[in-house]
Design an enzyme around this catalytic site. Structure first.
Site, short mmCIF file in Angstrom:
data_model
loop_
_atom_site.label_atom_id
_atom_site.label_comp_id
_atom_site.label_asym_id
_atom_site.label_seq_id
_atom_site.Cartn_x
_atom_site.Cartn_y
_atom_site.Cartn_z
N ASP A 111 0.86 -1.18 0.00
CA ASP A 111 0.00 0.00 0.00
C ASP A 111 0.90 1.24 0.00
OD1 ASP A 111 -2.20 1.63 -0.04
OD2 ASP A 111 -3.21 0.70 1.66
C1 BGC Z 1 -5.12 3.17 0.19
C2 BGC Z 1 -5.39 2.08 -0.82
C3 BGC Z 1 -5.27 2.64 -2.22
C4 BGC Z 1 -3.90 3.29 -2.40
C5 BGC Z 1 -3.69 3.85 -3.78
C6 BGC Z 1 -3.86 3.95 -0.10
O1 BGC Z 1 -3.73 5.05 0.71
O2 BGC Z 1 -5.04 2.58 1.47
O3 BGC Z 1 -6.67 1.56 -0.61
O4 BGC Z 1 -5.49 1.63 -3.15
O5 BGC Z 1 -3.79 4.33 -1.45
O6 BGC Z 1 -4.48 4.94 -4.03
#
Ligand code: BGC
Length: 720
Positions: free
Chosen positions: A262
């Site tokens: 993430d």
């Molecule tokens: C979130 C994810 C997301 C990623 C990309 C993160 O902050 O937890 O769910 O897919 O960002 O945008």
């Protein structure tokens, strides 16, 4: 098909590592499309930037094409980049937020919606969506409950799998399909106190039974990617957690696709207090099978030295790179690096009438009728309508994280009603703010004026859309601002109040439920939300949604959920309103949800007449058929979600008092009576025991239907 091994054989170690790094498009690509160029904060060399394997977050297909073109000019190996994005509840034509979609209890609807999103996203240049999010949730304070399909593992599993199948189709080469990335592995939804990113302490039993199965269902459905979560589990960050990443994901489930961290999760280890240097992070994360690092530079800065010092071999790096190249190949990027991307910013595929029709149906089927004393549906002859509240004429009802969806393209409730009833007199007044802490009553006077003498008062209230989502936890689940006060004031002048509630989570409605004659919870319904609301209010559509996550009576009950255990000192449902000393209860509140999981009314009248089992005993090899006869005792066709619950009465690990084991959404003609059938198999009766195995144990099981906390027609089934 490209020869990815051949491509790999020409790559330097540095270039290989580039394939394992992902940044925001704007940070890495110089172009004439206004993209800013290499972000100095990243501290990367031009050669590193030119070798990057994937990007996220970009504006549209034109920008994508420009960025891909530029990249292919610069990359010595001419390997197209993967473009990834969060397509959460639609790309441009937006359907209800996932928690709302869960309320439809209809995986086919999730499939249809996701197909719309897949085609639009592909035309927008997207190759991979960071969807589905199937985190198991029990605490409505957590802002990200909006992104999941609810508090039940079976519901989440089926809805998640349907999304994977819809986005990916049969063949990723087809440019109308895009790849999915299931997230956030694992148990991110177990955040302590519902506060985002908070620690998760969890037993293996809870993990195995409730938290893990939906990710597994998405993997079985073929998701090509998995994203581990930010949180620690039992003290170890998910990405570092060998039990999750190696034992479960790779060894037990055999996942062979691409794992992506993430956002900045790889350099969060120091912040957690887990490691004090990034080389260690790179070692742990890569060893655990994470192929792509999102946004931080830990891989770029450390993987090479980990090969040079012998920690990893170049073959180890090759394996990860091959997984990434294989995904590019599956998507057909080597043949056409632009695949489905339109050459226009506004592609022909966007917002078509066909797409709008799908999301309109979804918004109608996801709405949950929480209360109705008979005032709904309203007559289309209604003359004077007062439309009151901060969400009455508000394009925000499209919902949070609507990807490329534009609020200005959504239909407000006012617009929806005006279109349906062009001759009605509609007076609109905002009345109150829905922002926490904005308690002014200045708008009350206009609202009261509109309500006085109106035939009906439709009050559109709830949370702002951005009170849901990442980092959006709440400690108070009542409607913010002066909305509750406004409802009470309006009631003094007009009792014909219908509440339309909007929120990305269950909210506390205890103090206002009695003030309204009907309550229809719309969640955040998307582009066609206002049209759907009008159709539902005036009877062109019949509500069929059921509560996907329990609505607490009070925030202090959180987490309140349906599949709880009995405890040593239980309080019966009949005693809900009485405090009982030495019982498991609160002095100042009942135990039950105000609107429990599975609850939801209809304009039809579904009478559950009987539940029959084909036999009362079964062995482990048998199957038992359950037949539930239901009569639509009304002159209105409608859909009913039939829920099948079980309770294992005695077991070596105490079992929940109610557990969903199957469900079906069924259409009934007016007056129709029919039997809905389910099959019970031994595997549906299993649980994770203290010897770390899924087992069923002989004994009595109670089989019921109805909704949580209101189980009906219970029959006993004995497993031999
Ligand atoms: C979130 C994810 C997301 C990623 C990309 C993160 O902050 O937890 O769910 O897919 O960002 O945008």
């Amino acid at each position: 098909m490209a020869d990815i091994k051949e491509i790999l054989s020409d790559m330097t170690l540095d270039e290989k590592i580039g394939q394992l790094c992902q940044y925001n498009t704007q940070e890495v690509v110089e172009s004439t499309a206004g993209i800013t160029g290499i972000d100095e904060n990243l501290g990367l060399t031009k050669a590193q930037v030119d070798s990057i394997g994937s990007v996220l977050n970009f504006a549209n297909a034109v920008e994508m094409r420009e960025a891909q073109k530029k990249h292919l000019e610069n990359d010595r190996n001419k390997i197209p980049m993967l473009f990834m994005m969060d397509v959460i509840h639609g790309y441009r034509t937006i359907y209800p937020v996932p928690l709302g979609l869960g309320a439809s209890f209809d995986p086919e609807l999730a499939y249809d919606c996701s197909r719309v999103a897949a085609k639009e996203a592909s035309a927008g240049g997207v190759h991979v969506t960071f969807t589905p999010m199937v985190d198991y949730v029990r605490d409505a304070r957590w802002g990200r409950v909006m992104e999941t399909c609810g508090e039940d593992v079976l519901l989440n599993s089926r809805m998640g799998a349907a999304q994977v199948k819809a986005f990916q189709g049969d063949d990723l080469k087809n440019p109308e399909n895009i790849a999915t990335c299931v997230k956030h592995f694992a148990a991110y939804g177990g955040a302590e106190a519902g506060r985002d990113y908070s620690r998760v302490d969890i037993s293996e039993q809870a993990l195995r039974e409730f938290y893990l199965p939906a990710y597994k269902a998405c993997i079985d459905a073929g998701t090509t990617m998995v994203m581990p979560s930010f949180n620690t589990i039992n003290g170890v960050p998910a990405l570092a957690n060998k039990f999750l990443m190696k034992k479960i994901l790779k060894e037990e489930w055999g996942f062979s696709g691409v794992v992506i961290s993430d956002y900045h999760a790889v350099d969060d280890f120091e912040t957690h207090g887990y490691t004090d240097n990034r080389k260690e992070n790179a070692k742990i994360v890569f060893e655990n099978g994470c192929d792509i690092e999102m946004c931080s530079t830990v891989f770029f800065n450390n993987l090479k030295s980990l090969v040079l010092d012998g920690t990893f071999t170049e073959e180890d790096i090759d394996k990860a790179v091959l997984r990434v190249l294989d995904l590019k190949d599956k998507l057909g990027l080597f043949e056409d690096p632009y695949r489905g991307a339109s050459d226009k910013i506004d592609a022909d595929e966007f917002l078509t009438e066909e797409n709008r029709a799908v999301v309109r149906r979804a918004a109608e089927e996801c709405a949950v009728l929480l209360k109705n004393d008979g005032i709904l549906p309203l007559s289309k002859d209604t003359k004077k309508i007062a439309l009151i509240g901060p969400l009455a004429d508000n394009k925000e009802i499209i919902g949070f994280w609507a990807c490329m969806g534009k609020p200005e393209e959504s239909v407000t409730v006012k617009e929806g009603i005006k279109k349906l009833l062009p001759n009605a007199e509609i007076e609109v007044a905002k009345g109150a703010s829905y922002i926490w802490g904005e308690n002014s009553t200045d708008g009350f006077e206009d609202a009261i004026k509109a309500a006085t003498n109106a035939d009906v008062v439709i009050m559109c209230v709830g949370e702002p859309q951005d009170y849901s989502g990442e980092g959006k936890s709440r400690a108070h689940l009542e409607m913010p601002g002066a909305q509750e006060k406004l409802i009470k004031k309006i009631r003094e002048v007009n009792k014909n109040i219908v509440l339309l509630t909007f929120a990305g989570r269950p909210i506390v409605l205890s103090d206002v439920a009695d003030d309204a004659r009907a309550i229809l919870h719309m969640w955040y319904p998307g582009t066609e939300g206002g049209t759907a609301a009008a159709n539902l209010l005036f009877g062109d559509a019949n509500p069929s949604g059921k509560v996907s996550m329990s609505f607490p009576k009070s925030t202090g009950q959180c987490p309140v959920y349906y599949n709880r255990t009995n405890t040593s000192h239980p309080k019966s449902i009949e005693d809900e309103d009485t405090y009982l000393p030495f019982h498991s209860n609160y002095i100042d509140c009942g135990n039950l949800a105000l609107f429990p999981f599975g609850y939801g009314l209809s304009y039809s009248n579904f009478v559950y007449e009987s539940l029959e089992l084909s036999r009362n005993e079964m062995t482990k090899d048998d199957e038992v058929t359950v037949k539930i006869t239901i009569h639509n005792d009304s002159d209105r066709a409608g859909k009913e979600t039939v829920l099948l619950f079980m309770r294992d009465m005695f077991a070596s690990c105490v079992r929940p008092i109610q557990q969903l084991i199957d469900f079906k959404k069924v259409y009934f003609e007016a007056g129709e009576r029919k039997a809905v059938e389910f099959t019970i198999k031994e595997e549906m009766l299993r649980f994770w025991n203290n010897e770390s195995q899924f087992v069923s144990e002989p004994g009595e099981f109670r089989i019921s239907t109805g909704c949580a906390d209101n189980l009906i027609l219970t029959k006993s089934l004995v497993l031999k």
